[in-house]
Design a protein around this motif. Structure first.
Motif, PDB file in Angstrom:
ATOM      1  N   GLN A   3       2.605   6.162   2.704  1.00 42.66           N
ATOM      2  CA  GLN A   3       1.520   5.272   3.102  1.00 42.66           C
ATOM      3  C   GLN A   3       0.193   5.709   2.471  1.00 42.66           C
ATOM      4  O   GLN A   3      -0.880   5.608   3.076  1.00 42.66           O
ATOM      5  CB  GLN A   3       1.423   5.188   4.632  1.00 42.66           C
ATOM      6  N   ALA A   4       0.310   6.271   1.247  1.00 36.53           N
ATOM      7  CA  ALA A   4      -0.837   6.738   0.453  1.00 36.53           C
ATOM      8  C   ALA A   4      -1.602   7.861   1.135  1.00 36.53           C
ATOM      9  O   ALA A   4      -2.786   8.063   0.875  1.00 36.53           O
ATOM     10  CB  ALA A   4      -1.778   5.579   0.138  1.00 36.53           C
ATOM     11  N   LYS A   5      -0.914   8.625   1.983  1.00 34.80           N
ATOM     12  CA  LYS A   5      -1.531   9.728   2.707  1.00 34.80           C
ATOM     13  C   LYS A   5      -0.560  10.913   2.764  1.00 34.80           C
ATOM     14  O   LYS A   5       0.643  10.769   2.603  1.00 34.80           O
ATOM     15  CB  LYS A   5      -1.852   9.322   4.147  1.00 34.80           C
ATOM     16  N   VAL A   6      -1.123  12.071   3.035  1.00 34.93           N
ATOM     17  CA  VAL A   6      -0.356  13.207   3.553  1.00 34.93           C
ATOM     18  C   VAL A   6      -0.941  13.488   4.925  1.00 34.93           C
ATOM     19  O   VAL A   6      -2.153  13.656   5.065  1.00 34.93           O
ATOM     20  CB  VAL A   6      -0.463  14.454   2.655  1.00 34.93           C
ATOM     21  N   GLY A  18      -3.634  10.612  -0.749  1.00 36.69           N
ATOM     22  CA  GLY A  18      -2.820  11.224  -1.798  1.00 36.69           C
ATOM     23  C   GLY A  18      -1.435  10.648  -1.845  1.00 36.69           C
ATOM     24  O   GLY A  18      -1.011   9.920  -0.953  1.00 36.69           O
ATOM     25  N   THR A  19      -0.707  10.987  -2.875  1.00 35.09           N
ATOM     26  CA  THR A  19       0.618  10.450  -3.203  1.00 35.09           C
ATOM     27  C   THR A  19       0.525   8.931  -3.258  1.00 35.09           C
ATOM     28  O   THR A  19      -0.464   8.385  -3.698  1.00 35.09           O
ATOM     29  CB  THR A  19       1.709  10.938  -2.229  1.00 35.09           C
ATOM     30  N   ASN A  20       1.569   8.227  -2.776  1.00 32.51           N
ATOM     31  CA  ASN A  20       1.616   6.769  -2.886  1.00 32.51           C
ATOM     32  C   ASN A  20       2.037   6.132  -1.583  1.00 32.51           C
ATOM     33  O   ASN A  20       2.280   6.813  -0.594  1.00 32.51           O
ATOM     34  CB  ASN A  20       2.602   6.358  -3.992  1.00 32.51           C
ATOM     35  N   LEU A  21       2.173   4.817  -1.611  1.00 35.00           N
ATOM     36  CA  LEU A  21       2.620   4.111  -0.406  1.00 35.00           C
ATOM     37  C   LEU A  21       4.020   4.555  -0.012  1.00 35.00           C
ATOM     38  O   LEU A  21       4.302   4.855   1.144  1.00 35.00           O
ATOM     39  CB  LEU A  21       2.577   2.598  -0.640  1.00 35.00           C
TER      40      LEU A  21
END
Length: 423
Positions: free
Chosen positions: A240-243, A259-262
């Motif tokens: 979900q575009a988070k850590v 961070g990261t992606n969806l």
């Protein structure tokens, strides 16, 4: 269900480590078992003697057995037994299977769900992708049935103790199948189901009663993991575009960073006060993120390198990652500086495993590469073959490597479980 004799009895009576229901997570435990996805350290690092770096049909193969059905789950190890999930797609039956770790002999096989398979599953996924978890006395398995995540507890003899509908899984946009593995913490089973109306929840290991549940609205496939960070245990989950970090006892969110992606598939990793995560889909400028965890978490660096399906490996202050194209990287854990990179081969879906000072990583065509965990330079050790298809991540314990793979050289696809050790 197949019953068994003295070997099966030993699997029940002599687990290498039995967790009390109120035991705390101890990622430094030196026991020999590999009781869940990511192993005793939670970071896919094997304890004990290193496994062999080379093998073939006549060298260092202790045993090899054919498997029924299909799956991408890893085996787990409890005492003298290996446990594995599998699925018969034609009959729509999922099972948990037990094997003697010394001989590979099948001890029992228990059907867990019948019917209700999801019709749309990604070509790289299966109906038995989630790895079993154990507390040394029970086994916990999750399968998807009739658009719901079914959580089942079994004893070490294969008897079903309880089974619950943990919650729905009804993705509308990405119907790729289910993937996260159950994880254990104290007396809880942690289960993730991330889609448009998704959730993250904890259940009692004793009876399956729900302890807490929070919303996780957005498609992702990562397995949650609990790590000791900043003086407390924290449940980490990317997607979900988070850590994000949560209190594993209550589900209360502690922090989150962009961070990261969806959608991500890999499990977050950590070393000391650093957390790393990577993925996934769709493309974004930030694919891999490094977070220094303190009272106020801080993103130290980001990278465009993408590990969508694979989990990362961190060791000795360095981060090792292999992207979807089969390029292996070593990055400095504090700065993100690329120490070296090397193309290995075909695309990779399994995750790197560390045993001794060697990293083992299999590509989708069954090539198992062995590399030195050396941040100074790329150091090739060996290349071995595991059939012609490897998606499951291998495990290792006491100098032996256990791996699931498939071989279609005879014209018919057949899965195997293999034990590799010094001979």
């Amino acid at each position: 269900m197949m019953r068994f004799g003295i070997v099966g009895f030993l699997c029940v009576m002599l687990p290498a480590a039995v967790w009390a229901a109120d035991a705390r997570l101890d990622v430094g435990d030196s026991h020999e078992d590999w009781q869940s996805w990511r192993g005793p350290t939670g970071n896919n690092i094997a304890l004990g003697p290193p496994v062999p770096t080379e093998w073939d049909e006549a060298k260092n193969v202790i045993w090899k057995i054919p498997l029924e059905g299909r799956g991408h789950s890893s085996p787990i190890l409890v005492g003298d037994c290996l446990y594995l999930t599998s699925a018969d797609q034609e009959k729509q039956i999922t099972t948990v299977v037990a094997f003697d770790k010394h001989t590979g002999k099948q001890l029992w096989q228990t059907p867990v769900t019948r019917g209700g398979f999801q019709t749309d599953v990604h070509a790289k996924n299966t109906h038995a992708t989630s790895t079993v978890a154990s507390n040394g006395k029970q086994l916990f398995a999750v399968f998807l049935q009739n658009e719901a995540v079914i959580l089942t507890a079994l004893d070490l003899e294969g008897k079903i103790l309880w089974q619950i509908n943990a919650g729905p899984y009804k993705p509308e946009q990405y119907k790729f199948g289910y993937a996260p593995s159950p994880m254990l913490y104290e007396d809880l089973v942690l289960v993730a189901s991330e889609y448009e109306e998704g959730w993250l929840a904890a259940f009692s290991q004793q009876d399956g009663q729900q302890r807490w549940r929070i919303d996780r609205k957005g498609t992702s496939y990562s397995t949650p993991i609990v790590a000791p960070l900043a003086g407390r245990d924290q449940l980490l989950l990317s997607g979900q575009a988070k850590v994000a970090s949560f209190d594993p006892r209550t589900g209360e969110q502690l922090w989150e960073v962009d961070g990261t992606n969806l959608a991500t598939c890999g499990t977050a990793v950590w070393e000391k006060d650093m957390v790393y995560a990577s993925g996934g889909y769709p493309a974004s400028p930030t694919q891999t993120v490094a977070i220094k965890v303190s009272e106020t978490p801080e993103v130290l660096w980001t990278s465009r390198e993408q590990c969508y399906e694979q989990s990362l490996l961190t060791h000795g202050g360095y981060l090792y990652l292999i992207n979807d194209r089969g390029i292996f990287y070593c990055l400095h854990g504090q700065t993100g500086e690329t120490m070296w990179k090397q193309r290995l081969g075909s695309p990779v879906s399994s995750s790197p495993l560390l045993s001794g000072d060697n990293i083992f990583i299999a590509d989708e065509k069954g090539n198992m590469y062995v590399l030195k965990a050396n941040p100074e330079k790329y150091e090739f050790v060996a290349k071995n073959q595991l059939g012609d298809e490897t998606f499951a991540t291998p495990i290792a314990s006491q100098g032996r490597l256990y791996a699931r793979y498939a071989d279609s050289s005879s014209g018919t696809r057949q899965e195997y479980l293999i034990c590799i050790g010094n001979q």
